[in-house]
Design a protein around this motif. Structure first.
Motif, PDB file in Angstrom:
ATOM      1  N   TRP A 106     -13.832  60.010 -71.708  1.00  0.00           N
ATOM      2  CA  TRP A 106     -14.026  60.698 -72.963  1.00  0.00           C
ATOM      3  C   TRP A 106     -15.087  61.774 -72.840  1.00  0.00           C
ATOM      4  O   TRP A 106     -15.988  61.708 -72.023  1.00  0.00           O
ATOM      5  CB  TRP A 106     -14.368  59.720 -74.084  1.00  0.00           C
ATOM      6  CG  TRP A 106     -15.377  58.687 -73.710  1.00  0.00           C
ATOM      7  CD1 TRP A 106     -15.133  57.445 -73.204  1.00  0.00           C
ATOM      8  CD2 TRP A 106     -16.804  58.808 -73.793  1.00  0.00           C
ATOM      9  NE1 TRP A 106     -16.305  56.789 -72.977  1.00  0.00           N
ATOM     10  CE2 TRP A 106     -17.337  57.589 -73.323  1.00  0.00           C
ATOM     11  CE3 TRP A 106     -17.660  59.823 -74.209  1.00  0.00           C
ATOM     12  CZ2 TRP A 106     -18.709  57.368 -73.276  1.00  0.00           C
ATOM     13  CZ3 TRP A 106     -19.021  59.606 -74.157  1.00  0.00           C
ATOM     14  CH2 TRP A 106     -19.529  58.388 -73.688  1.00  0.00           C
ATOM     15  N   THR A 107     -14.964  62.787 -73.668  1.00  0.00           N
ATOM     16  CA  THR A 107     -15.893  63.920 -73.611  1.00  0.00           C
ATOM     17  C   THR A 107     -16.739  64.041 -74.860  1.00  0.00           C
ATOM     18  O   THR A 107     -17.707  64.790 -74.884  1.00  0.00           O
ATOM     19  CB  THR A 107     -15.120  65.246 -73.417  1.00  0.00           C
ATOM     20  OG1 THR A 107     -14.197  65.406 -74.496  1.00  0.00           O
ATOM     21  CG2 THR A 107     -14.378  65.241 -72.099  1.00  0.00           C
ATOM     22  N   SER A 108     -16.379  63.351 -75.925  1.00  0.00           N
ATOM     23  CA  SER A 108     -17.124  63.443 -77.173  1.00  0.00           C
ATOM     24  C   SER A 108     -17.732  62.095 -77.519  1.00  0.00           C
ATOM     25  O   SER A 108     -17.149  61.049 -77.249  1.00  0.00           O
ATOM     26  CB  SER A 108     -16.196  63.889 -78.314  1.00  0.00           C
ATOM     27  OG  SER A 108     -16.855  63.752 -79.553  1.00  0.00           O
ATOM     28  N   GLY A 109     -18.931  62.124 -78.128  1.00  0.00           N
ATOM     29  CA  GLY A 109     -19.577  60.887 -78.523  1.00  0.00           C
ATOM     30  C   GLY A 109     -19.094  60.362 -79.855  1.00  0.00           C
ATOM     31  O   GLY A 109     -19.456  59.253 -80.246  1.00  0.00           O
ATOM     32  N   ASP A 110     -18.285  61.129 -80.585  1.00  0.00           N
ATOM     33  CA  ASP A 110     -17.811  60.671 -81.882  1.00  0.00           C
ATOM     34  C   ASP A 110     -16.654  59.688 -81.696  1.00  0.00           C
ATOM     35  O   ASP A 110     -16.004  59.652 -80.665  1.00  0.00           O
ATOM     36  CB  ASP A 110     -17.364  61.873 -82.723  1.00  0.00           C
ATOM     37  CG  ASP A 110     -17.346  61.538 -84.211  1.00  0.00           C
ATOM     38  OD1 ASP A 110     -17.772  60.417 -84.575  1.00  0.00           O
ATOM     39  OD2 ASP A 110     -16.912  62.391 -84.997  1.00  0.00           O
ATOM     40  N   ILE A 111     -16.441  58.906 -82.749  1.00  0.00           N
ATOM     41  CA  ILE A 111     -15.386  57.890 -82.710  1.00  0.00           C
ATOM     42  C   ILE A 111     -14.103  58.481 -83.275  1.00  0.00           C
ATOM     43  O   ILE A 111     -14.111  59.089 -84.348  1.00  0.00           O
ATOM     44  CB  ILE A 111     -15.793  56.661 -83.549  1.00  0.00           C
ATOM     45  CG1 ILE A 111     -17.171  56.143 -83.115  1.00  0.00           C
ATOM     46  CG2 ILE A 111     -14.740  55.567 -83.451  1.00  0.00           C
ATOM     47  CD1 ILE A 111     -17.247  55.678 -81.701  1.00  0.00           C
ATOM     48  N   SER A 112     -12.988  58.311 -82.552  1.00  0.00           N
ATOM     49  CA  SER A 112     -11.704  58.811 -83.029  1.00  0.00           C
ATOM     50  C   SER A 112     -10.848  57.647 -83.519  1.00  0.00           C
ATOM     51  O   SER A 112     -11.123  56.478 -83.216  1.00  0.00           O
ATOM     52  CB  SER A 112     -10.976  59.558 -81.907  1.00  0.00           C
ATOM     53  OG  SER A 112     -10.454  58.631 -80.967  1.00  0.00           O
ATOM     54  N   ASP A 115      -9.381  55.505 -80.564  1.00  0.00           N
ATOM     55  CA  ASP A 115     -10.234  54.864 -79.554  1.00  0.00           C
ATOM     56  C   ASP A 115      -9.967  53.360 -79.488  1.00  0.00           C
ATOM     57  O   ASP A 115      -9.810  52.696 -80.524  1.00  0.00           O
ATOM     58  CB  ASP A 115     -11.715  55.077 -79.876  1.00  0.00           C
ATOM     59  CG  ASP A 115     -12.195  56.472 -79.503  1.00  0.00           C
ATOM     60  OD1 ASP A 115     -11.502  57.130 -78.709  1.00  0.00           O
ATOM     61  OD2 ASP A 115     -13.248  56.890 -80.011  1.00  0.00           O
ATOM     62  N   SER A 116      -9.953  52.836 -78.282  1.00  0.00           N
ATOM     63  CA  SER A 116      -9.885  51.383 -78.106  1.00  0.00           C
ATOM     64  C   SER A 116     -11.249  50.786 -78.414  1.00  0.00           C
ATOM     65  O   SER A 116     -12.261  51.496 -78.488  1.00  0.00           O
ATOM     66  CB  SER A 116      -9.503  51.047 -76.663  1.00  0.00           C
ATOM     67  OG  SER A 116     -10.567  51.422 -75.781  1.00  0.00           O
ATOM     68  N   LEU A 117     -11.291  49.483 -78.586  1.00  0.00           N
ATOM     69  CA  LEU A 117     -12.566  48.815 -78.849  1.00  0.00           C
ATOM     70  C   LEU A 117     -13.525  49.032 -77.690  1.00  0.00           C
ATOM     71  O   LEU A 117     -14.733  49.234 -77.893  1.00  0.00           O
ATOM     72  CB  LEU A 117     -12.343  47.312 -79.085  1.00  0.00           C
ATOM     73  CG  LEU A 117     -13.594  46.488 -79.390  1.00  0.00           C
ATOM     74  CD1 LEU A 117     -14.336  47.039 -80.609  1.00  0.00           C
ATOM     75  CD2 LEU A 117     -13.234  45.023 -79.584  1.00  0.00           C
ATOM     76  N   GLN A 118     -13.007  49.021 -76.458  1.00  0.00           N
ATOM     77  CA  GLN A 118     -13.858  49.265 -75.300  1.00  0.00           C
ATOM     78  C   GLN A 118     -14.476  50.658 -75.358  1.00  0.00           C
ATOM     79  O   GLN A 118     -15.658  50.834 -75.054  1.00  0.00           O
ATOM     80  CB  GLN A 118     -13.036  49.107 -74.006  1.00  0.00           C
ATOM     81  CG  GLN A 118     -13.843  49.311 -72.723  1.00  0.00           C
ATOM     82  CD  GLN A 118     -14.951  48.301 -72.552  1.00  0.00           C
ATOM     83  OE1 GLN A 118     -14.790  47.133 -72.897  1.00  0.00           O
ATOM     84  NE2 GLN A 118     -16.097  48.741 -72.041  1.00  0.00           N
ATOM     85  N   GLN A 119     -13.689  51.656 -75.764  1.00  0.00           N
ATOM     86  CA  GLN A 119     -14.204  53.017 -75.878  1.00  0.00           C
ATOM     87  C   GLN A 119     -15.250  53.112 -76.993  1.00  0.00           C
ATOM     88  O   GLN A 119     -16.252  53.816 -76.843  1.00  0.00           O
ATOM     89  CB  GLN A 119     -13.062  53.993 -76.138  1.00  0.00           C
ATOM     90  CG  GLN A 119     -12.178  54.228 -74.938  1.00  0.00           C
ATOM     91  CD  GLN A 119     -10.973  55.089 -75.281  1.00  0.00           C
ATOM     92  OE1 GLN A 119     -10.304  54.861 -76.291  1.00  0.00           O
ATOM     93  NE2 GLN A 119     -10.697  56.068 -74.450  1.00  0.00           N
ATOM     94  N   VAL A 120     -15.032  52.426 -78.096  1.00  0.00           N
ATOM     95  CA  VAL A 120     -16.008  52.407 -79.179  1.00  0.00           C
ATOM     96  C   VAL A 120     -17.339  51.858 -78.671  1.00  0.00           C
ATOM     97  O   VAL A 120     -18.408  52.430 -78.905  1.00  0.00           O
ATOM     98  CB  VAL A 120     -15.496  51.573 -80.373  1.00  0.00           C
ATOM     99  CG1 VAL A 120     -16.614  51.333 -81.385  1.00  0.00           C
ATOM    100  CG2 VAL A 120     -14.326  52.270 -81.043  1.00  0.00           C
ATOM    101  N   VAL A 121     -17.274  50.733 -77.946  1.00  0.00           N
ATOM    102  CA  VAL A 121     -18.490  50.126 -77.398  1.00  0.00           C
ATOM    103  C   VAL A 121     -19.188  51.093 -76.449  1.00  0.00           C
ATOM    104  O   VAL A 121     -20.407  51.307 -76.522  1.00  0.00           O
ATOM    105  CB  VAL A 121     -18.153  48.802 -76.675  1.00  0.00           C
ATOM    106  CG1 VAL A 121     -19.363  48.283 -75.909  1.00  0.00           C
ATOM    107  CG2 VAL A 121     -17.675  47.757 -77.678  1.00  0.00           C
ATOM    108  N   GLU A 122     -18.439  51.705 -75.548  1.00  0.00           N
ATOM    109  CA  GLU A 122     -19.028  52.611 -74.565  1.00  0.00           C
ATOM    110  C   GLU A 122     -19.693  53.802 -75.233  1.00  0.00           C
ATOM    111  O   GLU A 122     -20.793  54.221 -74.851  1.00  0.00           O
ATOM    112  CB  GLU A 122     -17.953  53.092 -73.581  1.00  0.00           C
ATOM    113  CG  GLU A 122     -17.515  52.033 -72.591  1.00  0.00           C
ATOM    114  CD  GLU A 122     -16.562  52.591 -71.554  1.00  0.00           C
ATOM    115  OE1 GLU A 122     -16.249  53.807 -71.628  1.00  0.00           O
ATOM    116  OE2 GLU A 122     -16.128  51.833 -70.668  1.00  0.00           O
ATOM    117  N   LYS A 123     -19.021  54.370 -76.234  1.00  0.00           N
ATOM    118  CA  LYS A 123     -19.565  55.548 -76.902  1.00  0.00           C
ATOM    119  C   LYS A 123     -20.851  55.214 -77.653  1.00  0.00           C
ATOM    120  O   LYS A 123     -21.820  55.981 -77.629  1.00  0.00           O
ATOM    121  CB  LYS A 123     -18.528  56.146 -77.858  1.00  0.00           C
ATOM    122  CG  LYS A 123     -17.381  56.848 -77.150  1.00  0.00           C
ATOM    123  CD  LYS A 123     -16.445  57.501 -78.152  1.00  0.00           C
ATOM    124  CE  LYS A 123     -15.330  58.256 -77.447  1.00  0.00           C
ATOM    125  NZ  LYS A 123     -14.442  58.969 -78.395  1.00  0.00           N
TER     126      LYS A 123
END
Length: 316
Positions: A106-112, A115-123
């Motif tokens: 991912w390139t943006s810190g905002d939540i889309s 996003d998967s739950l894993q991506q939410v956690v990482e961001k």
């Protein structure tokens, strides 16, 4: 009262011969106080620094729905002399961001929405860790030292903040109270204004506001200044109204995305600064502070282990 600074869009503001150490943090800090058209340029740059670094000035102006002249004004607003310098700084910032993110796609810190739950956690973890890193790297230690001097010598310390910043104020109050400092926290503007009327030159008032525009925090801080108290502002934006109302300024650099306004990134950065302030104050009277902390911990521990009286028999 802190000396006023030039508006970020003021053409008279001196430009830097080299880009700031972290251009993206500087842009985020300036964003709320730019003109609307310049804000669109900032948002286009922050959305994808690597892509923006490849744009011609006309292409960036088109992406931001503004003019080339506005892009040039934006460059000056963030301390750069010209557009080539902006492109170079953005390329360097994008490379640094890529290195920090590692293999994350991912390139943006905002939540889309996708996003998967894993991506939410990482961001979220990435954003909060970066907020701490940026705050520590850009902290004005000399300014912090002056704030520590003021708090350590104060007759009383009054802390103002509402909402999430009020929670941070309560944390600072609790810490100072545990080492025997006369500290108060006020999260209601009427109570805060009443407390301000009792302050004087021997006292310190601390206003906490992430945005720096919270009137319920600024008003009592200004009232405290009018009474001669030393005023300290803790905010994310160095050119905000609360900063202009304070003698001393402590600045965080929280990376808050639009979807997560009021997120924990700002509070974590504020709490880290509060810890720095508190520990440094406690150091000034190390033995007394250690004894006070031990005594207050013991009181809580003893109350938690004390036996409660037996319950009365059923039906009595």
């Amino acid at each position: 009262m802190a000396p006023t600074t030039a508006s970020p869009a003021d053409p008279a503001e001196p430009v830097r011969e080299s880009p700031p150490v972290d251009l993206l943090a500087s842009i985020r800090g300036a964003l709320p106080h730019l003109a609307p058209a310049e804000q669109r340029v900032a948002e286009a740059v922050l959305a994808d620094p690597a892509q923006a670094a490849e744009f011609s000035i006309s292409a960036l102006a088109g992406r931001a729905r503004t003019s080339v002249t506005t892009v040039m004004r934006f460059c000056r607003a963030v301390g750069l002399a010209n557009y080539p310098q902006l492109r170079l700084a953005l390329a360097g910032a994008a490379a640094r961001e890529d290195a920090l993110r590692g293999e994350r796609a991912w390139t943006s810190g905002d939540i889309s929405a996708t996003d998967s739950l894993q991506q939410v956690v990482e961001k979220i973890i990435y954003s909060e860790a970066r907020s701490l890193e940026e705050t520590g790297a850009r902290l004005d230690v000399d300014m912090l030292e002056r704030a520590v001097d003021a708090v350590a010598a104060a007759r009383r310390i009054d802390i103002f903040g509402v909402g999430a910043s009020g929670v941070v104020g309560q944390d600072l109050h609790q810490k100072l109270h545990r080492i025997g400092r006369m500290a108060f926290v006020w999260t209601d503007v009427h109570a805060a204004l009443t407390a301000s009327a009792l302050l004087g030159p021997a006292d310190v008032a601390i206003g906490i506001s992430h945005s720096g525009t919270t009137s319920d925090t600024i008003a009592p801080l200004q009232a405290a200044a009018g009474r001669g108290a030393t005023t300290i502002a803790l905010t994310n934006f160095a050119r905000s109204p609360i900063a202009e109302s304070a003698d001393l300024l402590l600045t965080t650099y929280a990376l808050e995305a639009p979807y997560r306004v009021g997120a924990t990134a700002s509070r974590i950065a504020q709490l880290a600064l509060v810890d720095c302030l508190f520990v440094a104050v406690a150091q000034r009277s190390y033995d007394d502070s250690t004894e006070a902390l031990s005594g207050t911990w013991g009181a809580i521990h003893d109350s938690g282990t004390r036996r409660l009286p037996p319950a009365p028999p059923t039906g009595s």
